[in-house]
Design an enzyme around this catalytic site. Structure first.
Site, PDB file in Angstrom:
ATOM      1  N   TYR A  74       0.852  -1.191   0.000  1.00  0.00           N
ATOM      2  CA  TYR A  74       0.000   0.000   0.000  1.00  0.00           C
ATOM      3  C   TYR A  74       0.885   1.237   0.000  1.00  0.00           C
ATOM      4  O   TYR A  74       1.958   1.220  -0.583  1.00  0.00           O
ATOM      5  CB  TYR A  74      -1.008  -0.047   1.159  1.00  0.00           C
ATOM      6  CG  TYR A  74      -2.245   0.755   0.805  1.00  0.00           C
ATOM      7  CD1 TYR A  74      -3.020   0.386  -0.293  1.00  0.00           C
ATOM      8  CD2 TYR A  74      -2.603   1.895   1.502  1.00  0.00           C
ATOM      9  CE1 TYR A  74      -4.122   1.123  -0.674  1.00  0.00           C
ATOM     10  CE2 TYR A  74      -3.711   2.640   1.129  1.00  0.00           C
ATOM     11  CZ  TYR A  74      -4.464   2.253   0.043  1.00  0.00           C
ATOM     12  OH  TYR A  74      -5.553   2.991  -0.347  1.00  0.00           O
ATOM     13  N   LYS A 105      -6.169  -2.328  -1.166  1.00  0.00           N
ATOM     14  CA  LYS A 105      -7.039  -2.187   0.006  1.00  0.00           C
ATOM     15  C   LYS A 105      -7.648  -3.532   0.404  1.00  0.00           C
ATOM     16  O   LYS A 105      -7.712  -3.878   1.592  1.00  0.00           O
ATOM     17  CB  LYS A 105      -8.160  -1.196  -0.303  1.00  0.00           C
ATOM     18  CG  LYS A 105      -7.893   0.262   0.121  1.00  0.00           C
ATOM     19  CD  LYS A 105      -7.991   0.443   1.613  1.00  0.00           C
ATOM     20  CE  LYS A 105      -7.425   1.755   2.132  1.00  0.00           C
ATOM     21  NZ  LYS A 105      -8.035   2.954   1.644  1.00  0.00           N
TER      22      LYS A 105
END
Length: 588
Positions: A136, A207
């Protein structure tokens, strides 16, 4: 005309026509078909042998036992050695650490996810602090920028304007049926990087990998979606490797109708309880979508609500360090978009609940600065609707340093998406006005942070309590080591999602976000405070997520919005038992 076999399947058929690549056993005509002939694609339905090794859900690589190799026709297809999952994990981590470029690590991890799902998630769970910045922020931002060039295999579902009127059919193309969480983006505001169009798919994929690794939600229950309505990014429109529609963004009624068809199709296909997380939409669309669908769907915007919840948790935890209640603080935000106004509203709500004062009064403790200066009442008529509640009585102030000197905030929060905007002058002014200034530079990725951890500690002579959106290394100042806190949404959304799912929630309400904030703050220990932390370390993130999930689920039941009945007696244990385990299964 289609190519139809004239002999029974299984018989050897010779095709000696010159100029084509047929031959023995070409019974379905794939090799002998000419370019103008149609071929029916087919696969075997039993996961065994070569097919089993190519299925990421079931592949175990060299961990298949001798018994499994014999039973599933794998003998000879693998080297004879048998490695445990732990040894495989050490091997992959060793190889990853050889890469010096973060994007190379990202690509290697995505390749592993597509090859061996359980090993990928075990790797991520066991090495979360090291790998979180890879899968991420900040690395995913660079991956999205270069997504067209590094694109190897589709991940997730792409729904473009070409599919208008048939979105439900497109959703049904996704092979998994029991979807519980959807993360969807239209790519218009990816992190602090702007409009990346269809290449924003890296965000939903990343995510949802964290929903699984940190929150324990099954990978098969997660669906990443990119809505492609075009892009206004000239560089992408002229890029031969761009993977999306090469046209300007749809807006207005065309955009609204397309998104409405999508939301209706999602509910029709997956039911009332599927969680739809809006991700990285532009401000004007983000607020409109959340407002429009919050009463009819289970929707959540991480940029608005997730960021607000994690920041509030840090502020609640910081009360012990600062010796002040939230109501005693004055807050100043740089940035009045989704994140800034979302955080401000949740802070105002929390103060209102603590003091009993109406939220219209508690908002007056909070000031926002946008690109035109301090938001004040004289500007109200020209402000976007989501900024108007923050237009307080004050003379105009044109810049941040002027606002700091005029308002004298105790807390400075950056959500501007513009790096280095907390200048030395601004930070020193905060230190002049406060013994322990609380400074949160939340913009992602790291390059867009309002200031670095080193700058915050140096310019305040080590007195700042600092938090950021992206990770920073520990800082040594005047012989003391400071550990920067990371106000990362990853603390909140996995546990929140798990809590909503395990309670069978049908709507998201602000009280659930407050419950998540309080649960996170409660897990900061005295040892953490002693190290200058206002967030617990990520090393035990699954335990954190289970506690958050339990508190969110409890609040959902209290509000009468839960459908999974009866309520579990011990919600923490129920959360832990509900979590996906990446440990290899034994096959018959």
């Amino acid at each position: 005309m289609g190519s139809t076999p004239t002999d029974l399947p299984g018989e050897d058929v010779a095709d000696n026509r010159s100029g084509v690549g047929g031959g023995i056993s070409d019974v379905y005509g794939e090799d002998s078909a000419t370019l103008d002939q149609l071929v029916t694609p087919w696969v075997t339905s039993v996961a065994s042998g070569y097919t089993l090794m190519r299925d990421p859900r079931y592949n175990k690589g060299l961990a298949f036992t001798d018994k499994e190799r014999d039973a599933h026709y794998l003998t000879g297809l693998l080297p004879p050695v048998i490695l445990s999952q732990d040894v495989q994990e050490r091997k992959v981590m060793h190889n990853l650490r050889q890469y010096t470029v973060p994007l190379q690590r990202y690509m290697a991890l995505m390749d592993l996810q597509e090859r061996n799902e359980r090993l990928f998630y075990k790797l991520l769970i066991d090495n979360v602090e090291e790998l979180l910045p890879v899968v991420y922020t900040p690395t995913v931002g660079e991956a999205c920028q270069k997504y067209g060039s590094i694109f190897r295999k589709p991940q997730g579902l792409y729904i473009s304007l070409n599919e208008k009127g048939k979105i439900l059919e497109v959703l049904k193309n996704w092979p998994q049926r029991g979807i519980q969480v959807i993360v969807v983006t239209d790519g218009e505001r990816i992190l602090g990087l702007g409009d990346l169009g269809c290449q924003g798919m890296g965000i939903p994929v990343g995510k949802l990998s964290l929903y699984t690794a940190l929150g324990g939600i099954r990978p098969s229950a997660c669906l990443p979606i990119t809505i492609d309505v075009g892009t206004n990014n000239e560089k992408l429109l002229n890029d031969e490797f761009y993977i999306g529609l090469k046209q300007r963004r749809a807006t207005g009624q065309e955009y609204a109708e397309f998104l409405h068809e999508f939301m209706c199709a999602v509910k029709q296909n997956y039911g009332e309880k599927v969680l739809v997380q809006f991700e990285d939409f532009a401000n004007h669309n983000a607020f409109d979508l959340l407002s429009k669908y919050s009463d009819s769907h289970l929707v959540f915007n991480d940029d608005i609500q997730g960021t607000a919840s994690v920041v509030l948790a840090g502020l609640i935890a910081a009360q012990k360090v600062l010796g002040k209640k939230l109501a005693d603080h004055t807050f100043l935000f740089l940035g009045a978009g989704e994140a800034g106004t979302g955080i401000a509203e949740l802070i105002a709500l929390k103060i209102s609940k603590e003091t009993g004062a109406p939220i219209t009064e508690t908002r007056k403790k909070i000031w926002l600065v946008d690109s035109k200066g301090l938001i004040v009442s004289s500007r109200k008529e020209s402000l976007q609707h989501f900024k108007q509640p923050w237009a307080h009585e004050h003379k105009p102030v044109k810049d941040l340093i002027g606002a700091v000197n005029a308002i004298k905030p105790t807390v400075l929060i950056g959500t501007s998406g513009v790096g280095q905007t907390f200048t030395k002058e601004v930070v020193e002014a905060m230190a002049t006005n406060n013994e322990k200034p609380l400074i949160l530079a939340l913009s992602n990725p790291t390059s867009q942070a309002e200031c670095t951890a080193e700058q915050a500690y140096t310019w305040t002579k080590g007195r700042a309590i600092f938090g950021s959106g992206s990770p920073f290394d520990p800082v040594v100042y005047d012989g003391k080591t400071y550990l920067p806190g990371q106000a990362n949404n990853c603390y909140i959304f996995p546990g929140l999602g798990l809590g909503l799912i395990m309670s069978g929630a049908i709507r998201v309400r602000d009280d659930m976000l407050l419950a998540a904030s309080e649960a996170l703050a409660a897990q900061v220990t005295e040892e953490h405070y002693a190290n200058g932390l206002i967030y617990p370390p990520f090393s035990n993130i699954r335990e954190i997520s289970a506690n958050i999930a339990a508190c969110v689920a409890a609040k959902t039941y209290d509000l009468g919005l839960a459908s999974n009945l009866p309520r579990a007696k011990d919600l923490v244990k129920f959360a832990e038992s509900s979590m996906y385990s990446p440990v290899y299964r034994n096959y018959r």
